[in-house]
Design a protein around this motif. Structure first.
Motif, PDB file in Angstrom:
ATOM      1  N   ARG A  57       0.868  -1.180   0.000  1.00 24.52           N
ATOM      2  CA  ARG A  57       0.000   0.000   0.000  1.00 24.52           C
ATOM      3  C   ARG A  57       0.907   1.232   0.000  1.00 24.52           C
ATOM      4  O   ARG A  57       1.772   1.355   0.874  1.00 24.52           O
ATOM      5  N   PRO A  58       0.753   2.127  -0.988  1.00 26.96           N
ATOM      6  CA  PRO A  58       1.624   3.311  -0.993  1.00 26.96           C
ATOM      7  C   PRO A  58       1.359   4.203   0.221  1.00 26.96           C
ATOM      8  O   PRO A  58       0.248   4.204   0.752  1.00 26.96           O
ATOM      9  N   ASP A  59       2.371   4.943   0.649  1.00 30.67           N
ATOM     10  CA  ASP A  59       2.186   5.878   1.774  1.00 30.67           C
ATOM     11  C   ASP A  59       1.357   7.074   1.331  1.00 30.67           C
ATOM     12  O   ASP A  59       0.568   7.615   2.104  1.00 30.67           O
ATOM     13  N   SER A  60       1.583   7.502   0.082  1.00 34.57           N
ATOM     14  CA  SER A  60       0.755   8.570  -0.472  1.00 34.57           C
ATOM     15  C   SER A  60       0.722   8.427  -1.988  1.00 34.57           C
ATOM     16  O   SER A  60       1.519   7.700  -2.569  1.00 34.57           O
ATOM     17  N   GLY A  61      -0.219   9.118  -2.590  1.00 33.12           N
ATOM     18  CA  GLY A  61      -0.387   9.042  -4.039  1.00 33.12           C
ATOM     19  C   GLY A  61      -1.512   8.102  -4.416  1.00 33.12           C
ATOM     20  O   GLY A  61      -2.090   7.432  -3.557  1.00 33.12           O
ATOM     21  N   LYS A  62      -1.815   8.091  -5.707  1.00 30.24           N
ATOM     22  CA  LYS A  62      -2.959   7.316  -6.212  1.00 30.24           C
ATOM     23  C   LYS A  62      -2.580   6.462  -7.411  1.00 30.24           C
ATOM     24  O   LYS A  62      -1.688   6.807  -8.177  1.00 30.24           O
ATOM     25  N   VAL A  63      -3.302   5.349  -7.546  1.00 32.15           N
ATOM     26  CA  VAL A  63      -3.148   4.482  -8.717  1.00 32.15           C
ATOM     27  C   VAL A  63      -4.523   4.353  -9.373  1.00 32.15           C
ATOM     28  O   VAL A  63      -5.487   3.935  -8.717  1.00 32.15           O
ATOM     29  N   PHE A  64      -4.600   4.745 -10.650  1.00 32.49           N
ATOM     30  CA  PHE A  64      -5.850   4.609 -11.392  1.00 32.49           C
ATOM     31  C   PHE A  64      -5.662   3.599 -12.509  1.00 32.49           C
ATOM     32  O   PHE A  64      -4.714   3.707 -13.294  1.00 32.49           O
ATOM     33  N   PHE A  65      -6.561   2.604 -12.568  1.00 32.46           N
ATOM     34  CA  PHE A  65      -6.533   1.632 -13.654  1.00 32.46           C
ATOM     35  C   PHE A  65      -7.811   1.807 -14.458  1.00 32.46           C
ATOM     36  O   PHE A  65      -8.912   1.684 -13.913  1.00 32.46           O
ATOM     37  N   LEU A  66      -7.675   2.120 -15.741  1.00 32.28           N
ATOM     38  CA  LEU A  66      -8.828   2.415 -16.616  1.00 32.28           C
ATOM     39  C   LEU A  66      -9.761   3.431 -15.958  1.00 32.28           C
ATOM     40  O   LEU A  66     -10.983   3.267 -15.969  1.00 32.28           O
TER      41      LEU A  66
END
Ligand SMILES: Nc1ncnc2c1ncn2[C@@H]1O[C@H](COP(=O)(O)OP(=O)(O)OP(=O)(O)O)[C@@H](O)[C@H]1O
Ligand SMILES: [Mg+2]
Length: 244
Positions: A57-66
């Protein structure tokens, strides 16, 4: 839709104690692209894949898939959405046969074992795995065969986006060419978007549409293989570390 964004990573950071493995990394991968992800040892490449696929799990930031926010979702759910990966450290399956290992991948999308086995057979044939060895146990196959099985297992999950992490490490030059051909066909014939993490420059530069360079957890630069190869920042990043 040809330049539709498949993956968007925004401001991703991940620390392990005092080590900043990823430091505010943002990047996009578009549909049907092959994106090479390079950088010296410890640059954060595998950590990036681990954060995208839900292992960390990242400490901060976002991951967007499609377009969907998948940040911090569990690995199984992210795999179901269509993100697959191979593992940098091969995970030997000593007591399982080749066909069983790939069938396990296909079972992500069906409960029907016979159907999964048929799909596994098709994928093994697609990657050029020798048919006479489908029933062999993992302990009896060669390194390149292990790499092909790992690729086949990931493809059998029917991903839209596939990360391959140092798939040609330890292989001989002609074996590297075999894998390069398979990876190109996975992209062109199966339409799978690819993130290719790699130290073997001849391989990654020849198959990638675009190269992203990580260094000490940061995105150093990105561009075409030719642009990146002559970028002084990249040369300096590599010269500053021990050869790999
Ligand atoms: N689970 C972990 N616990 C502690 N530190 C970690 C962990 N995973 C990665 N790191 C550290 O984070 C940094 C980035 O590691 P990572 O494995 O992402 O690098 P990499 O670019 O994949 O390197 P390589 O090319 O050697 O595979 C390194 O300093 C590494 O030691
Ligand atoms: Mg790594």
């Amino acid at each position: 839709m040809s330049n539709a964004v498949v993956l968007e990573v925004s401001g991703l950071s991940k620390r392990f104690g005092g080590i900043v493995a990823l430091n505010n990394v943002s990047l996009k991968i578009t549909k049907r692209e092959i994106v090479g992800i390079i950088g010296p040892n410890g640059a954060g490449k595998t950590t990036l894949v681990n954060c995208v696929t839900g292992i960390y799990r990242p400490d901060s930031g976002k991951v967007f898939f499609l377009g969907e926010d998948i940040t911090g979702k569990p690995p199984h759910l992210i795999a179901l959405k269509g993100v697959a990966r191979t593992w940098q450290k091969i995970r030997p399956f000593y007591n399982m046969s080749v066909i069983e290992a790939v069938t396990a991948g296909a079972l992500l999308r069906t409960k029907d074992v016979l159907k999964a086995r048929e799909e596994a057979t098709e994928v093994l044939e697609f990657v050029g795995f020798p048919k006479s060895k489908f029933e062999m146990l993992g302990r009896n196959i060669t390194l390149i065969e292990h790499k092909l099985v790992d690729l086949a297992r990931a493809i059998a999950t029917k991903p839209k986006l596939l990360f391959i992490d140092e798939v040609v490490a330890g292989l001989r030059p002609h074996e590297v060419d075999v894998i390069a051909d398979v990876v190109r066909r996975v992209n062109r014939e199966m339409g799978i978007t690819l993130g290719v993490i790699e130290h073997v420059m001849r391989f990654v530069m020849s198959i990638s549409d675009r190269i992203v360079v990580l260094h000490e957890g940061r995105l150093l630069t990105q561009g075409t293989p030719a642009e990146v190869a002559r970028d002084p920042l990249v040369v300096e990043a590599y010269l500053g570390t021990k050869p790999v």
